[in-house]
Design a protein around this motif. Sequence first.
Motif, PDB file in Angstrom:
ATOM      1  N   ASP A 187       0.906  -1.195  -0.224  1.00 23.24           N
ATOM      2  CA  ASP A 187      -0.481   0.139  -0.435  1.00 23.24           C
ATOM      3  C   ASP A 187       0.675   1.399  -0.201  1.00 23.24           C
ATOM      4  O   ASP A 187       0.313   2.464   0.166  1.00 23.24           O
ATOM      5  CB  ASP A 187      -0.854  -0.167   1.356  1.00 23.24           C
ATOM      6  CG  ASP A 187      -0.503  -0.456   2.948  1.00 23.24           C
ATOM      7  OD1 ASP A 187       1.381  -0.008   2.663  1.00 23.24           O
ATOM      8  OD2 ASP A 187      -0.845  -0.491   3.645  1.00 23.24           O
ATOM      9  N   ASP A 188       1.912   0.745  -0.106  1.00 19.36           N
ATOM     10  CA  ASP A 188       3.297   2.660  -0.381  1.00 19.36           C
ATOM     11  C   ASP A 188       3.556   2.208  -1.195  1.00 19.36           C
ATOM     12  O   ASP A 188       5.298   1.614  -1.998  1.00 19.36           O
ATOM     13  CB  ASP A 188       3.801   2.347   0.883  1.00 19.36           C
ATOM     14  CG  ASP A 188       5.316   3.014   0.435  1.00 19.36           C
ATOM     15  OD1 ASP A 188       4.828   4.143  -0.122  1.00 19.36           O
ATOM     16  OD2 ASP A 188       5.622   3.191   1.928  1.00 19.36           O
ATOM     17  N   PRO A 189       3.287   3.517  -2.936  1.00 17.60           N
ATOM     18  CA  PRO A 189       3.612   3.062  -3.706  1.00 17.60           C
ATOM     19  C   PRO A 189       5.096   4.124  -3.836  1.00 17.60           C
ATOM     20  O   PRO A 189       5.726   3.507  -4.828  1.00 17.60           O
ATOM     21  CB  PRO A 189       2.693   3.980  -4.631  1.00 17.60           C
ATOM     22  CG  PRO A 189       1.752   4.713  -4.064  1.00 17.60           C
ATOM     23  CD  PRO A 189       1.858   4.171  -2.722  1.00 17.60           C
ATOM     24  N   GLU A 190       5.697   5.050  -2.785  1.00 18.87           N
ATOM     25  CA  GLU A 190       6.805   5.913  -2.972  1.00 18.87           C
ATOM     26  C   GLU A 190       7.644   4.719  -2.618  1.00 18.87           C
ATOM     27  O   GLU A 190       9.074   5.273  -2.225  1.00 18.87           O
ATOM     28  CB  GLU A 190       6.557   6.668  -2.080  1.00 18.87           C
ATOM     29  CG  GLU A 190       5.245   7.610  -2.355  1.00 18.87           C
ATOM     30  CD  GLU A 190       5.233   8.796  -1.537  1.00 18.87           C
ATOM     31  OE1 GLU A 190       4.157   9.835  -1.943  1.00 18.87           O
ATOM     32  OE2 GLU A 190       5.370   9.861  -0.084  1.00 18.87           O
ATOM     33  N   GLY A 191       7.974   3.595  -2.018  1.00 19.66           N
ATOM     34  CA  GLY A 191       8.951   3.090  -1.817  1.00 19.66           C
ATOM     35  C   GLY A 191       9.760   2.896  -2.410  1.00 19.66           C
ATOM     36  O   GLY A 191      11.015   3.073  -1.744  1.00 19.66           O
ATOM     37  N   GLU A 192       9.356   2.880  -3.517  1.00 13.09           N
ATOM     38  CA  GLU A 192      10.325   2.241  -4.217  1.00 13.09           C
ATOM     39  C   GLU A 192      11.586   3.771  -4.961  1.00 13.09           C
ATOM     40  O   GLU A 192      12.635   3.538  -4.844  1.00 13.09           O
ATOM     41  CB  GLU A 192      10.117   1.202  -5.704  1.00 13.09           C
ATOM     42  CG  GLU A 192      10.755   1.051  -6.578  1.00 13.09           C
ATOM     43  CD  GLU A 192      11.751   0.037  -6.687  1.00 13.09           C
ATOM     44  OE1 GLU A 192      11.420  -0.670  -5.915  1.00 13.09           O
ATOM     45  OE2 GLU A 192      13.022   0.126  -7.473  1.00 13.09           O
ATOM     46  N   GLU A 193      10.471   4.745  -5.391  1.00 15.00           N
ATOM     47  CA  GLU A 193      11.176   5.699  -5.437  1.00 15.00           C
ATOM     48  C   GLU A 193      12.788   6.183  -4.312  1.00 15.00           C
ATOM     49  O   GLU A 193      13.723   6.110  -4.620  1.00 15.00           O
ATOM     50  CB  GLU A 193      10.413   7.134  -5.852  1.00 15.00           C
ATOM     51  CG  GLU A 193      10.714   7.805  -6.467  1.00 15.00           C
ATOM     52  CD  GLU A 193       9.683   9.200  -6.357  1.00 15.00           C
ATOM     53  OE1 GLU A 193       9.921  10.493  -6.554  1.00 15.00           O
ATOM     54  OE2 GLU A 193       8.409   8.368  -7.326  1.00 15.00           O
ATOM     55  N   ILE A 194      11.798   5.919  -3.130  1.00 18.68           N
ATOM     56  CA  ILE A 194      13.008   6.708  -2.090  1.00 18.68           C
ATOM     57  C   ILE A 194      14.345   5.033  -2.384  1.00 18.68           C
ATOM     58  O   ILE A 194      15.136   5.972  -2.503  1.00 18.68           O
ATOM     59  CB  ILE A 194      12.102   6.498  -0.750  1.00 18.68           C
ATOM     60  CG1 ILE A 194      11.157   6.739  -0.558  1.00 18.68           C
ATOM     61  CG2 ILE A 194      12.836   6.571   0.127  1.00 18.68           C
ATOM     62  CD1 ILE A 194      11.037   8.565  -0.153  1.00 18.68           C
ATOM     63  N   TYR A 195      14.235   4.139  -2.240  1.00 25.53           N
ATOM     64  CA  TYR A 195      15.150   3.554  -2.175  1.00 25.53           C
ATOM     65  C   TYR A 195      15.941   3.610  -3.392  1.00 25.53           C
ATOM     66  O   TYR A 195      17.317   3.446  -2.893  1.00 25.53           O
ATOM     67  CB  TYR A 195      14.491   1.777  -2.692  1.00 25.53           C
ATOM     68  CG  TYR A 195      15.394   0.423  -2.797  1.00 25.53           C
ATOM     69  CD1 TYR A 195      16.378   0.839  -2.411  1.00 25.53           C
ATOM     70  CD2 TYR A 195      15.129   0.348  -3.674  1.00 25.53           C
ATOM     71  CE1 TYR A 195      17.143  -0.375  -2.353  1.00 25.53           C
ATOM     72  CE2 TYR A 195      16.044  -0.996  -4.769  1.00 25.53           C
ATOM     73  CZ  TYR A 195      17.094  -1.069  -2.982  1.00 25.53           C
ATOM     74  OH  TYR A 195      17.881  -2.026  -3.889  1.00 25.53           O
ATOM     75  N   GLN A 196      15.315   3.865  -4.875  1.00 23.87           N
ATOM     76  CA  GLN A 196      16.983   4.112  -5.945  1.00 23.87           C
ATOM     77  C   GLN A 196      17.662   5.094  -5.709  1.00 23.87           C
ATOM     78  O   GLN A 196      18.237   4.943  -6.332  1.00 23.87           O
ATOM     79  CB  GLN A 196      15.400   4.773  -7.234  1.00 23.87           C
ATOM     80  CG  GLN A 196      14.968   3.256  -7.215  1.00 23.87           C
ATOM     81  CD  GLN A 196      15.941   2.053  -7.964  1.00 23.87           C
ATOM     82  OE1 GLN A 196      17.420   2.463  -8.949  1.00 23.87           O
ATOM     83  NE2 GLN A 196      15.452   0.839  -7.680  1.00 23.87           N
ATOM     84  N   SER A 197      16.416   6.403  -4.569  1.00 24.09           N
ATOM     85  CA  SER A 197      17.530   7.496  -4.913  1.00 24.09           C
ATOM     86  C   SER A 197      17.852   7.864  -3.030  1.00 24.09           C
ATOM     87  O   SER A 197      19.409   8.573  -3.369  1.00 24.09           O
ATOM     88  CB  SER A 197      16.253   8.268  -4.600  1.00 24.09           C
ATOM     89  OG  SER A 197      16.017   8.182  -2.385  1.00 24.09           O
ATOM     90  N   LEU A 198      18.703   6.369  -2.537  1.00 23.36           N
ATOM     91  CA  LEU A 198      19.810   6.584  -1.929  1.00 23.36           C
ATOM     92  C   LEU A 198      20.496   5.353  -2.240  1.00 23.36           C
ATOM     93  O   LEU A 198      21.733   5.044  -1.946  1.00 23.36           O
ATOM     94  CB  LEU A 198      19.220   5.975  -0.768  1.00 23.36           C
ATOM     95  CG  LEU A 198      18.203   6.181   0.070  1.00 23.36           C
ATOM     96  CD1 LEU A 198      17.138   4.646   0.893  1.00 23.36           C
ATOM     97  CD2 LEU A 198      18.233   7.039   1.165  1.00 23.36           C
TER      98      LEU A 198
END
Length: 412
Positions: A262-273
Amino acid sequence: MIDHYRISVEDYERFVGPQVIERIKQKAKTLTDLSVVNINSTYYGGGVAELLSSLTLLMNNLGIKTEWRVIHGCPDFFSITKKMHNALQGADINLTELKIQIYEEVVHENAIRNHLDHDIVIIHDPQPLPMINFYKKKSPWIWRCHIDLSTPNKELWSYLLQFVEKYDAVVFSIKEYEQKISPPQLFFMPAIDPFSIKNRELSEEEINNRLARYNIPTDLPLVVQVSRFDRWKDPEGVIRAFKIARKEVDCTLVLLGNVATDDPEGEEIYQSLLSHREERIIILCRQDTALVNALQRRATVVLQKSIREGFGLTVAEAMWKGTPVIGGNVGGIRYQIQDGVNGFLVSSVEEAAQRIVQLIKDKKLRDWMGQNARETVRKRFLMTRYLENYLDLFNAFEANYRLKYYPSVSFE
Ligand code: UDP
């Protein structure tokens, strides 16, 4: 080892003593054969799923017929509900007609598919909140909100109020999240399950094997944060704190995260790190519960450097394992960590760095804090206490769904 699904309240006796167990069984007596349904929006990946997976088993074990259902939704829906989650934690939101329409329609579809004739309905967090609009109420409905509501976005809150007002009771994690609403408000801090794969005892060999599987080096002290990849968990801040700390002490950072459905932002945050990755900065996106356990046990220091946190289950999990936690001085974490006694509370990257260095250098301090941390969890944050909070609430409902009294929450 006992099969997890067979765990009963009696198994907790070794931690909480016979009186607590007897009291819980007494309270459950009047509730046998009650049917309860919990509805949330993901089976795994965050604290709510973690809580429900243990609590629903334990309640069934006590004779309370407790179900757990998960609502379904398209990516648009979860993108909107994540924006709502962020806004409830204080971010801005552009609440358009279209967003509202998608939100309410998807919840309506779920209501059509779910026939609820239970004696108690518990709705978790904002995703399924409007479900209450689509039923003829035949029993008390509880809204259990797990979010840090210290500064909710006003526009969103005033929109959600129309639904919240229909509930018979609202449960928040701490008193600070209290709102101006008519339903009675109760405050239950979450808790952990010491028998789950995530928290059960592990041998040194099991820990080593698990860490080796991911090539996590154990030659230097481990600094660990386990969190969904979410901006409120401040993974960037963790990396910055680590980089400052290692100028003074040699150590390895492991950031382990997962992405809830239910958290679609996770992938983007992961990539940004990922640009921060190097030999001593390990960033993993995996759903591996035993790895969480192994890391929390082997870590010299666990961080939970959140900038908003309803309640940090990860904090309680590490504390239970006797590992000192450096937590963000926010939300529920302030009720879990007593600064300087069973962990440290920090308000900046520099402070976090300084506490990392201090703990890595001082084994005596770590051992003392770790013991205090475990004892805190034993007394206050085990699943039996959370279960008892719910039993008290269920017992307090009258036939007209009003509360006879406000159950008071005691820890010891
Ligand atoms: N978790 C996990 N794997 C991960 C990250 C988190 O199993 O990679 C678990 C974590 O151990 C905890 C839960 O997800 O049980 C997160 O709960 P918490 O209250 O800390 O935060 P939330 O995700 O609900 O904001």
